[in-house]
Design an enzyme around this catalytic site. Structure first.
Site, PDB file in Angstrom:
ATOM      1  N   HIS A  12       0.804  -1.321  -0.022  1.00 48.48           N
ATOM      2  CA  HIS A  12       0.132   0.195   0.067  1.00 48.48           C
ATOM      3  C   HIS A  12       0.966   1.316   0.034  1.00 48.48           C
ATOM      4  O   HIS A  12       0.568   2.377  -0.699  1.00 48.48           O
ATOM      5  CB  HIS A  12      -0.768  -0.120   1.322  1.00 48.48           C
ATOM      6  CG  HIS A  12      -1.922  -1.090   1.350  1.00 48.48           C
ATOM      7  ND1 HIS A  12      -2.150  -1.856   2.427  1.00 48.48           N
ATOM      8  CD2 HIS A  12      -2.720  -1.594   0.417  1.00 48.48           C
ATOM      9  CE1 HIS A  12      -3.067  -2.618   2.187  1.00 48.48           C
ATOM     10  NE2 HIS A  12      -3.442  -2.456   1.050  1.00 48.48           N
TER      11      HIS A  12
ATOM     12  N   LYS B 210     -18.056  -7.661   7.187  1.00 45.87           N
ATOM     13  CA  LYS B 210     -16.922  -8.413   7.225  1.00 45.87           C
ATOM     14  C   LYS B 210     -16.434  -8.491   8.435  1.00 45.87           C
ATOM     15  O   LYS B 210     -16.440  -7.428   9.288  1.00 45.87           O
ATOM     16  CB  LYS B 210     -15.854  -7.527   6.125  1.00 45.87           C
ATOM     17  CG  LYS B 210     -14.955  -8.182   5.435  1.00 45.87           C
ATOM     18  CD  LYS B 210     -14.745  -7.246   4.305  1.00 45.87           C
ATOM     19  CE  LYS B 210     -13.087  -7.637   3.864  1.00 45.87           C
ATOM     20  NZ  LYS B 210     -12.742  -6.631   2.650  1.00 45.87           N
TER      21      LYS B 210
ATOM     22  N   ARG C 143      -1.383  -5.406  -8.814  1.00 45.99           N
ATOM     23  CA  ARG C 143      -0.280  -6.463  -8.634  1.00 45.99           C
ATOM     24  C   ARG C 143      -0.007  -7.245  -9.859  1.00 45.99           C
ATOM     25  O   ARG C 143       1.216  -7.457 -10.341  1.00 45.99           O
ATOM     26  CB  ARG C 143      -0.270  -7.253  -7.327  1.00 45.99           C
ATOM     27  CG  ARG C 143       0.075  -6.608  -6.142  1.00 45.99           C
ATOM     28  CD  ARG C 143      -0.838  -7.353  -4.928  1.00 45.99           C
ATOM     29  NE  ARG C 143      -2.060  -7.157  -4.921  1.00 45.99           N
ATOM     30  CZ  ARG C 143      -2.698  -7.024  -3.760  1.00 45.99           C
ATOM     31  NH1 ARG C 143      -2.264  -7.713  -2.627  1.00 45.99           N
ATOM     32  NH2 ARG C 143      -4.094  -6.766  -3.809  1.00 45.99           N
TER      33      ARG C 143
ATOM     34  N   SER D  58      -2.508  -7.808   2.565  1.00 44.42           N
ATOM     35  CA  SER D  58      -2.835  -7.979   4.086  1.00 44.42           C
ATOM     36  C   SER D  58      -3.373  -9.393   4.390  1.00 44.42           C
ATOM     37  O   SER D  58      -3.181  -9.761   5.611  1.00 44.42           O
ATOM     38  CB  SER D  58      -3.996  -7.053   4.047  1.00 44.42           C
ATOM     39  OG  SER D  58      -3.757  -5.613   3.758  1.00 44.42           O
TER      40      SER D  58
END
Ligand code: ADP
Length: 149
Positions: A17, A41, A90, A127
């Site tokens: 990040h 979540k 990515r 993460s």
């Protein structure tokens, strides 16, 4: 004033990040790093901790603000008058996932997305990987900025 929102869960913030945000800094007058809150979540770190990690990481960068929001990212952009959503890529899976969301945000809300390619040395950092290591009591300090524990 050209503003961008960099949205995410930041559970927790990683060096991936940070790489994207640092690359984007010369492009914008302000970048709002915004934690999207999704009540359905489950997170590993509390909202307070995730926010504190962001504030600590970017404390010395006046162009970066930290915020939290609920609801749609594009609506949050309208609220804070940000013209762009900033996202990192990515690989092609990231691209495939982001493409439809970006097109929908443009079509429905007139909010453009800006994508930056991260450094290849960071492309395996996520993460999710950090949470997996943390869950098993491993050392993830080389994946995250100092101060994330
Ligand atoms: P989300 O919960 O929306 O997936 P994340 O917190 O995982 O949010 O990620 C926020 C943004 O950071 C996404 O655009 C993601 O692609 C990008 N990102 C995360 N890790 C990396 C990395 N290692 N390299 C490049 N971009 C990354």
């Amino acid at each position: 004033m050209i503003k961008a929102v960099f949205p995410g869960s930041f559970d927790p913030i990683t060096l991936g990040h940070v790489d994207i945000i640092e690359r984007a800094l010369p492009l914008f007058d302000e970048i709002i790093v915004a934690i999207g809150i999704n009540a359905e979540k489950k997170y590993m770190w509390s909202l307070d901790d995730r926010k504190a990690f962001l504030e600590k990481t970017f404390a010395r960068e006046p162009k970066i603000k930290v915020a939290t929001y609920t609801g749609l990212t594009a609506e949050f952009c309208k609220k804070v008058k940000a013209r762009y959503i900033l996202r990192g890529l990515r690989n092609t899976s990231d691209f495939a996932y982001e493409q439809t969301i970006a097109q929908a945000n443009d079509n429905a809300f007139g909010v453009d997305s800006m994508f930056l390619m991260g450094s290849p040395e960071m492309s395996y950092i996520s993460s999710t990987v950090v949470r997996d290591i943390a869950r098993h009591g491993g050392d993830y300090s080389s994946f995250v900025p100092p101060g994330v524990q």
